[in-house]
Design a protein around this motif. Structure first.
Motif, PDB file in Angstrom:
ATOM      1  N   ILE A   1      25.397 -57.173  68.770  1.00  0.00           N
ATOM      2  CA  ILE A   1      25.358 -57.777  70.103  1.00  0.00           C
ATOM      3  C   ILE A   1      26.769 -58.054  70.615  1.00  0.00           C
ATOM      4  CG2 ILE A   1      24.727 -59.906  71.321  1.00  0.00           C
ATOM      5  CD1 ILE A   1      22.112 -59.882  69.693  1.00  0.00           C
TER       6      ILE A   1
ATOM      7  N   HIS B   1      13.701 -56.502  67.808  1.00  0.00           N
ATOM      8  CA  HIS B   1      13.772 -57.671  68.688  1.00  0.00           C
ATOM      9  C   HIS B   1      14.865 -57.641  69.758  1.00  0.00           C
ATOM     10  CE1 HIS B   1      10.856 -59.497  66.021  1.00  0.00           C
ATOM     11  NE2 HIS B   1      11.660 -59.337  64.990  1.00  0.00           N
ATOM     12  N   ASP B   2      15.881 -56.806  69.610  1.00  0.00           N
ATOM     13  CA  ASP B   2      17.017 -56.914  70.519  1.00  0.00           C
ATOM     14  C   ASP B   2      17.379 -55.620  71.242  1.00  0.00           C
ATOM     15  OD1 ASP B   2      18.154 -59.757  69.841  1.00  0.00           O
ATOM     16  OD2 ASP B   2      17.722 -58.816  67.908  1.00  0.00           O
TER      17      ASP B   2
ATOM     18  N   PHE C   1      17.342 -55.873  64.629  1.00  0.00           N
ATOM     19  CA  PHE C   1      17.858 -55.515  65.959  1.00  0.00           C
ATOM     20  C   PHE C   1      16.918 -54.538  66.651  1.00  0.00           C
ATOM     21  CE2 PHE C   1      20.221 -52.698  68.770  1.00  0.00           C
ATOM     22  CZ  PHE C   1      20.809 -53.623  69.635  1.00  0.00           C
TER      23      PHE C   1
END
Length: 304
Positions: free
Chosen positions: A293, A101-102, A98
């Motif tokens: 998410i 990449h997020d 996470f």
């Protein structure tokens, strides 16, 4: 491997018994290679903080966290922790995934503090406890007996005065919980081991005192796109009554759990089942990311 043969049945372990247990542990993987090396690739949107090191081997076990570089006091703060139980692999790797990449795409709405591997000795030895046979995830309270927990609490006190909007604590429930760790716990405490049932699938542990049922459901709905949610066992998961499908609640502060360490408004403890024949290690990591998410998207929906 169960540890019931260490010590005297019905009596808690003494220091000699704990040393016996420690002598049976061994390094099985590398914190440097599997965690620290990956963290070198975190973007400049997040500032690295070394918030301590473990006395067992300070140079080998630095404690690392990342904080949003462009901190804004007007934004809510999100805390993500992995590897409080070091053996729970996807908690660590999911937090890293996470972060790499997020996290950036949510940076306009939230501040982040992310500690991907709270218990690096446990990560290397694939263990639930620290070398003193102490469970860090029952040690988040004043004068903590676990230096892993004490260091993380100090970080949160220093950086945000324990003011966190939402906390995602990433965990796993594995077959070894019943084959090794719970039998060891019973032996350590001089109790009789009662075998439990490991849920086949993902589930969440909410907070008894602040359950936030809609938040938990939104997380499970997102995770269900990646892996299966655990069915209950006659209305229970791990011996606890379900609050809703795939969710049980614990009193996080009373039990000294990581999820209760701050004055958060929302918290969840994820539980991935990596030993299921239905999942891969990649799916386990993806499920942890999906949980974050799903929770973040729910929080954003509250302000629309």
């Amino acid at each position: 491997m169960a540890f019931s043969y260490i010590g005297i049945p019905g009596e808690p372990w003494n220091e000699q018994h704990k040393q016996q247990w420690l002598a049976q542990t061994s390094v099985k993987r590398s914190y440097a290679d599997e965690v620290l090396a990956k963290l070198k690739h975190v973007s400049e949107d997040f500032t690295q903080i070394q918030y301590g090191e473990l006395s067992y081997n300070p140079s080998r076990f630095p404690l690392m966290a990342f904080k949003s570089t462009h901190w804004d006091e007007a934004k809510p703060t999100i805390l993500i922790t992995g590897g409080v139980h070091g053996y729970e692999t996807s908690g660590v790797q999911g937090a890293i995934q996470f972060l790499l990449h997020d996290a950036k795409r949510y940076s306009a709405q939230f501040n982040f503090i992310i500690a991907p591997c709270v218990s690096p000795w446990g990560y290397e030895t694939i263990n639930r406890w620290n070398p003193n046979a102490v469970d860090p995830n029952r040690s988040f309270y004043a004068n903590s007996p676990a230096e892993e927990s004490a260091a993380l609490m100090k970080l949160l006190q220093d950086e945000v005065n324990n003011t966190v909007y939402a906390h995602f604590d990433l965990h796993e429930t594995t077959d070894t919980d019943e084959l090794e760790f719970r039998p060891a716990l019973a032996a350590r405490d001089g109790k009789v081991y009662d075998k439990g049932v490991i849920p086949d699938g993902f589930y969440l542990v909410g907070d008894t005192d602040n359950p936030q049922a809609d938040f938990q459901k939104a997380i499970n709905d997102e995770v269900a796109k990646v892996t299966h949610i655990a069915p209950d066992d006659d209305g229970q998961l791990i011996g606890v009554d379900i609050e809703q499908f795939g969710v049980i609640n614990y009193p996080t502060k009373k039990l000294g759990l990581c999820a209760g360490m701050t004055n958060n408004q929302f918290n969840t403890t994820t539980e991935v089942y990596p030993d299921s024949p239905k999942v891969s290690s990649e799916q386990c990591n993806d499920a942890q990311v999906a949980a974050i998410i799903g929770g973040l998207d729910y929080l954003l929906s509250l302000n629309k």
